[in-house]
Write a protein that holds these residues in place. Structure first.
Motif, PDB file in Angstrom:
ATOM      1  N   GLN A 188       0.882 -11.494  -4.090  1.00  0.00           N
ATOM      2  CA  GLN A 188       1.817 -11.454  -2.976  1.00  0.00           C
ATOM      3  C   GLN A 188       3.202 -11.945  -3.392  1.00  0.00           C
ATOM      4  N   GLN A 192       4.901  -9.169  -5.311  1.00  0.00           N
ATOM      5  CA  GLN A 192       5.357  -8.130  -4.383  1.00  0.00           C
ATOM      6  C   GLN A 192       6.622  -8.577  -3.652  1.00  0.00           C
ATOM      7  N   THR A 249       9.514  -8.191  -6.005  1.00  0.00           N
ATOM      8  CA  THR A 249       9.902  -6.780  -6.146  1.00  0.00           C
ATOM      9  C   THR A 249      10.744  -6.325  -4.958  1.00  0.00           C
TER      10      THR A 249
END
Length: 455
Positions: free
Chosen positions: A415, A418, A421
């Motif tokens: 997580q 992510q 990103t």
């Protein structure tokens, strides 16, 4: 770190003295013997024996009273305490106490009223009078928290003339000293710009474009590019002359320090906030050394603070004095509000370094904050990793419970990646490091961005 020089301790004779007393073992022994001698009255019940016993008690009381009055009238010594002008958290510092030898008995007890966060100073202690003019005693105090700390008065216990009493003498020596973050790493070569890039194998290459300023003309060196040659100067000198460039100066670095509860977790002897503050100050010092401006803002704290960008090597003192007493609050981190406050304070382009510990539920708030700050600034988000999680990823799986722990940690790390990103897609630069590696990581990225011309 400033040199020692904070002297506290005006002479107690000028009004800074209060006294108290307690019976010494010698008086207790004498009273005990006198009381035990009453047993003899059982065998010698004459009035003469009783009179002698009471007379002995009266004489003992008279001597004890005279001894008390003599000790009470004795002035407190003109002692002084020498404390460094500033202290560093979690670092031992020598504290000196000086007393004129002529104002001390052969032995006395010293109990300095230092801050109570260090129980290992060795006080109170027995002080032996020195043969020279001054009697000195040195102990070491190790502050556990940043912020101002208060030293109280100097307390002495003197034996009376006959040794019947211990008399307390107080010498006024109260003072307040600031405790700064441990800034001893400032002298390490890992934060030196040239050394840092030698370690990574990077060299400053001449180039055109934004982020570079003309510095001087010099003789041509093998390896200089053709575009670096100044042909007019070459024609005048009849030898190859190159233009030398330097990094653009007078740029800005703004540090946004998260003062919410998420950085209040303990990391070693310090908190995550302490490590974040250390990394922020070291980055600011590096920027000032590059002749850029450095400023800081605390958000989500009990008292939000804004320090406008300053320039010059003395600017680090301004930042230290503005940030050293900060501690994490119990508030939740509000990134969008912090972004609006930052834009109101400064719209001139700067490298904005947001130091925090990211959580996956921060996504929407962070995307809003990044979108607002990117209109004016280059945004770098520094995500603090916990050392325990780093060590957990390298541990072998030995039982089912440990497997569940590793799976939960792997899910959290996924997580986090992510989230990184999404923030990069939104236009922010993102880096992550443990508290120990955060200062070097931020400094390296700042220097790399500066040399790339992105500032």
């Amino acid at each position: 770190r400033p040199d020692p020089g904070n002297r506290a301790g005006p002479s107690a004779r000028s009004g800074g003295s209060t006294a108290a007393m307690k019976p010494a073992p010698r008086l207790l022994l004498a009273v005990g013997l006198w009381a035990l001698s009453a047993i003899s009255l059982l065998f010698f019940s004459s009035s003469i024996a009783s009179l002698l016993w009471w007379a002995a008690g009266a004489i003992l009381a008279a001597f004890a009273l005279l001894d008390l009055l003599h000790g009470w009238r004795r002035p407190a010594p003109a002692a002084e305490r020498i404390v460094p002008n500033a202290l560093s958290v979690q670092q031992p510092h020598p504290i000196k106490v000086r007393i004129p030898s002529t104002e001390l008995p052969a032995q006395a007890t010293l109990a300095d009223h230092h801050p109570d966060d260090d129980p290992l100073t060795g006080l109170p202690c027995l002080l032996n009078r020195a043969d020279n003019e001054l009697t000195e005693f040195t102990y070491h105090y190790r502050p556990s928290r940043r912020g101002p700390v208060a030293f109280g008065d100097l307390e002495f216990w003197f034996p009376s003339q006959l040794g019947f009493w211990s008399v307390r003498k107080i010498c006024a020596a109260r003072c307040t000293v600031p405790v700064y973050p441990d800034f001893s790493r400032i002298g390490q070569t890992q934060l030196d710009a040239n050394h840092s890039f030698l370690l990574t194998g990077t060299r400053l290459k001449p180039r055109r474009g934004e982020g570079m300023e003309f510095h001087q003309l010099r003789e041509y060196h093998p390896g200089d590019s053709l575009r670096q040659i100044d042909w007019k100067a070459t024609a005048r000198r009849r030898s190859l002359i190159s233009r030398e460039y330097q990094d653009e100066q007078n740029q800005q670095v703004l540090i946004m320090l998260d003062g919410g509860r998420r950085l209040g977790m303990p990391v070693g002897n310090l908190t995550g906030f302490d490590h974040a503050l250390n990394a922020s100050l070291l980055l600011a010092w590096s920027a000032l050394k590059q002749k850029d401006k450095a400023g800081a803002m605390l958000f989500s704290g009990d008292q939000p603070r804004w320090l406008p960008p300053v320039q010059g090597q003395n600017g680090i003192n301004h930042l230290l004095n503005g940030l050293y007493d900060l501690h994490p609050s119990q508030h939740a981190s509000d990134f969008s509000l912090a972004a609006r406050q930052l834009v109101r304070h400064s719209r001139r382009r700067a490298l904005v370094v947001l130091v925090t510990r990211l959580q996956h539920e921060d996504l929407d708030d962070l995307l809003s904050a990044v979108g607002l700050m990117r209109r004016h600034h280059l945004v770098l988000i520094a995500d603090m990793l916990l050392p325990e999680q780093e060590a957990l990823a390298r541990q072998p799986v030995e039982d089912f419970d440990q497997a569940l722990t590793l799976c939960a940690d792997a899910q959290e790390q996924k997580q986090r990646q992510q989230l990184h990103t999404r923030l990069r897609h939104a236009g922010a630069l993102v880096t992550s490091a443990t508290p120990q590696n955060m200062p070097q990581q931020l400094n390296h990225l700042y220097l790399a961005l500066k040399r790339s011309g992105r500032l």
